[in-house]
Scaffold this active site. Structure first.
Site, mmCIF file in Angstrom:
data_model
loop_
_atom_site.group_PDB
_atom_site.id
_atom_site.type_symbol
_atom_site.label_atom_id
_atom_site.label_comp_id
_atom_site.label_asym_id
_atom_site.label_seq_id
_atom_site.Cartn_x
_atom_site.Cartn_y
_atom_site.Cartn_z
ATOM 1 C CG HIS A 49 -7.029 -11.253 5.745
ATOM 2 N ND1 HIS A 49 -7.240 -11.699 4.473
ATOM 3 C CD2 HIS A 49 -6.056 -10.308 5.655
ATOM 4 C CE1 HIS A 49 -6.425 -11.076 3.649
ATOM 5 N NE2 HIS A 49 -5.695 -10.234 4.327
ATOM 6 C CG ASP A 52 -10.117 -13.705 4.884
ATOM 7 O OD1 ASP A 52 -10.710 -12.656 4.618
ATOM 8 O OD2 ASP A 52 -8.906 -13.912 4.615
ATOM 9 C CG MET A 83 0.736 -16.210 6.318
ATOM 10 S SD MET A 83 -0.810 -15.386 5.888
ATOM 11 C CE MET A 83 -0.524 -14.972 4.166
ATOM 12 C CD GLU A 176 1.371 -8.791 1.165
ATOM 13 O OE1 GLU A 176 1.073 -9.628 2.047
ATOM 14 O OE2 GLU A 176 0.698 -8.616 0.138
ATOM 15 C CD GLU A 212 0.369 -9.391 -3.731
ATOM 16 O OE1 GLU A 212 0.095 -9.761 -2.569
ATOM 17 O OE2 GLU A 212 -0.449 -8.857 -4.497
ATOM 18 C CG HIS A 215 1.889 -5.668 -3.433
ATOM 19 N ND1 HIS A 215 1.788 -6.002 -2.109
ATOM 20 C CD2 HIS A 215 0.674 -5.930 -3.975
ATOM 21 C CE1 HIS A 215 0.561 -6.449 -1.858
ATOM 22 N NE2 HIS A 215 -0.134 -6.427 -2.979
ATOM 23 C CG ASP A 240 1.403 -12.751 -0.739
ATOM 24 O OD1 ASP A 240 1.559 -13.836 -0.139
ATOM 25 O OD2 ASP A 240 0.712 -11.823 -0.297
ATOM 26 C CG ASP A 250 -3.778 -5.009 -6.234
ATOM 27 O OD1 ASP A 250 -2.983 -5.790 -6.786
ATOM 28 O OD2 ASP A 250 -4.182 -5.160 -5.073
ATOM 29 C CG ASP A 252 -4.436 -9.156 -6.422
ATOM 30 O OD1 ASP A 252 -3.211 -9.006 -6.306
ATOM 31 O OD2 ASP A 252 -5.251 -8.752 -5.576
ATOM 32 C CG ASP A 282 -2.520 -12.123 -2.029
ATOM 33 O OD1 ASP A 282 -3.751 -12.277 -2.166
ATOM 34 O OD2 ASP A 282 -2.022 -11.217 -1.346
HETATM 35 C C1 XLS Z 1 -3.284 -6.781 -0.939
HETATM 36 C C2 XLS Z 1 -2.429 -7.728 -0.247
HETATM 37 C C3 XLS Z 1 -3.157 -8.620 0.750
HETATM 38 C C4 XLS Z 1 -2.177 -9.226 1.717
HETATM 39 C C5 XLS Z 1 -2.771 -9.868 2.912
HETATM 40 O O1 XLS Z 1 -2.966 -6.279 -2.000
HETATM 41 O O2 XLS Z 1 -1.741 -8.493 -1.189
HETATM 42 O O3 XLS Z 1 -3.881 -9.583 0.087
HETATM 43 O O4 XLS Z 1 -1.372 -10.180 1.083
HETATM 44 O O5 XLS Z 1 -3.443 -8.963 3.708
HETATM 45 MG MG MG Z 2 -0.480 -10.081 -0.738
HETATM 46 MG MG MG Z 3 -1.858 -7.708 -3.131
#
Ligand code: XLS
Ligand code: MG
Ligand code: MG
Length: 382
Positions: A49, A52, A83, A176, A212, A215, A240, A250, A252, A282
Site C-alpha cells: 500500500h 506501507d 502489485m 477485492e 481472498e 474473505h 490473495d 478476519d 489471515d 495476504d
Molecule cells: C484486508 C485485505 C487487504 C487487501 C489490500 O482484509 O485483505 O489486505 O488485500 O488492501
Molecule cells: Mg487481501
Molecule cells: Mg484480507
C-alpha cells in the site's frame, strides 16, 4: 526460488502483531529489511500500500530517500513489485468510506491519494492495481444512500481507469471483495458481486478481481467456487492466499493452516487452469511469533503451496482416482445428439426422447470413494 510467482505484501511479513486487544509483539521492520527477509526465504515479489512504503506524512525529500532505498533493495535482491494498492482505510478521514464517503471532499481526497499511489506503484513497474474498499460500507443503512454509493464507486473506478491509460501505466485493476471488517457491512461483499459490478464500468476489460481465501470464507462461501467463476469470466487478475475459519473474525492465517482439503482443491483449480499470475500471500504470522517465526510463516505459505501443487500432479496421475473420474464422466452415445447449440431439430428430438428417470436416479456416483482416496493422497497414505 521456484517457478511459482510467490509474493507477499510489506504489511504481511511486516505485521507487528497488533490486534484490537493488544499491543505490538514484534518490532517494526523497514521496507528495505522486509525485502531482504523475503529474498532470504525465497519469495519472488513484494507488494505494498502507498503508506506501507511512504508514511502518509512524509516530506518530498523523505519520500525520495525511501523510494531510492527501496529500489536499491529490489536491485540487490532481484525481487519485483507486481502489485500496488492504496491505503484508503487507515486514516480517520476514511472512517465513513473513501470513494463512497458521504463527504465529497473525502471522495475527492481518495481519488487524489489513489492517483499518487498509482504513480508510486508505476515507478516500481507494478502492473496490477488492487482496490480493497475496507471502509466502503456502513454500520447503519440510515447513514447511506446505497445507490449513490455504488454510483460514486463506479465513477471513481472509471476516472482511475482513464488516469492509468492517460499516464500509460498499463495497469489492470483487481477488485477485492470482503463481507465485513472493518465495516459492519462492506459494499459488494463477494467476488461474484464484484464480477457483476465490473460489467457496469466504462472499461470492463481493464478490471478483474483479487479474491481472498479469508474473505469468501468469512462470508460462509466456498472460495474455490468463487475463483472458478473468476477464471471462467477471464477475470482472475490476482489472488490473495491465506486461511480462515468460517464464522470468525478476519484471521489471515498462513496459507493452508486450517483447511487442508479446501486449500488442495484451490491449488488444483489454479494449476489445472494454468493460472500463472502472482500468488500473493495476504496473511501474517501468529501473534506468538518472533522474527524467526515470521520467516517460518512465510516459508510455510510457499512450501504448502508447492506441496499441494505436487499433490495435484499425483491426483491427476493416480490411476484409481482417474479411473473413477472417467467412470463418473463417461460419455453416453445415446444422448450425444442432444448436446450443442440450439437448433429446432435438436430441440424437437430432445422433446420426443423417453428418459428412464428411475435408472438415472438409481445410479450410485462413487463420490465417497473418490473423496476418501483424495484424503489418503493428501495424507500421504497412498
Ligand atoms: C484486508 C485485505 C487487504 C487487501 C489490500 O482484509 O485483505 O489486505 O488485500 O488492501
Ligand atoms: Mg487481501
Ligand atoms: Mg484480507
Amino acid at each position: 526460488m521456484t517457478q511459482h510467482k510467490f509474493s507477499f505484501g510489506l504489511w504481511t511479513v511486516g505485521n507487528v502483531g497488533r490486534d484490537p486487544f493488544g499491543e505490538p509483539v514484534r518490532k517494526t521492520l523497514s521496507p528495505v529489511e522486509i525485502v531482504h527477509l523475503l529474498a532470504e526465504v525465497g519469495a519472488w515479489g513484494v507488494n505494498f500500500h502507498d503508506n506501507d512504503l511512504v508514511p502518509i506524512d512524509a516530506s518530498a525529500s523523505q519520500k525520495a530517500q525511501i523510494v531510492a532505498d527501496f529500489k536499491q533493495a529490489l536491485k540487490d535482491t532481484g525481487l519485483v513489485v507486481p502489485m500496488a494498492t492504496t491505503n484508503l482505510f487507515g486514516h480517520a478521514a476514511f472512517k465513513d468510506g473513501a470513494f463512497t464517503s458521504n463527504d465529497p471532499a473525502v471522495r475527492a481526497y481518495a481519488l487524489q491519494k489513489t492517483m499518487a499511489a498509482m504513480d508510486l506503484g508505476a515507478e516500481f513497474g507494478a502492473k496490477t492495481y488492487v482496490f480493497w474498499g475496507g471502509r466502503e460500507g456502513s454500520e447503519t443503512d440510515a447513514s447511506k444512500n446505497l445507490l449513490e454509493g455504488l454510483k460514486w464507486f463506479r465513477e471513481a473506478l472509471n476516472f482511475l481507469c482513464e488516469y492509468s491509460n492517460a499516464q500509460g501505466y498499463g495497469y489492470r485493476f483487481a477488485l477485492e471483495a470482503k463481507p465485513n471488517e472493518p465495516r459492519g457491512d462492506i459494499f459488494l461483499p463477494t467476488t461474484g458481486a464484484m464480477l457483476g459490478f465490473i460489467q457496469t464500468l466504462d472499461q470492463p476489460e481493464m478490471v478483474g478481481v483479487n479474491p481472498e481465501v479469508a474473505h469468501e470464507t468469512m462470508a460462509g462461501l466456498n472460495f474455490t467456487h468463487a475463483v472458478a467463476q473468476a477464471i471462467d469470466a477471464g477475470k482472475l487478475f490476482h489472488i490473495d492466499l491465506n486461511d480462515q475459519n468460517s464464522g470468525r473474525y478476519d484471521q489471515d492465517y498462513r496459507f493452508g493452516a486450517q483447511n487442508y482439503k479446501q486449500s488442495f482443491f484451490l491449488v488444483k483449480l489454479l494449476q489445472d487452469a494454468g493460472y500463472d499470475g502472482p500468488l500473493h500471500f495476504d496473511a501474517h504470522a501468529y501473534r506468538s511469533e518472533d522474527l524467526e517465526g515470521v520467516k517460518d510463516f512465510a516459508r510455510g505459505c510457499m512450501r504448502t503451496y508447492e506441496i499441494l501443487a505436487e499433490k495435484v500432479k499425483r491426483f491427476n496421475a493416480d490411476a484409481e482416482i482417474q479411473a473413477l473420474l472417467a467412470q463418473i464422466n463417461a460419455p453416453n452415445a445415446e444422448v450425444e445428439p442432444f448436446r450443442g447449440a440450439y437448433t429446432p431439430e435438436r430441440a424437437a428430438a430432445l422433446k420426443a426422447y423417453q428418459f428412464d428417470r428411475q435408472a438415472l436416479g438409481a445410479r450410485g456416483l462413487g463420490y465417497e470413494k473418490l473423496d476418501q482416496l483424495t484424503f489418503e493422497l493428501l495424507m500421504g497414505a497412498r
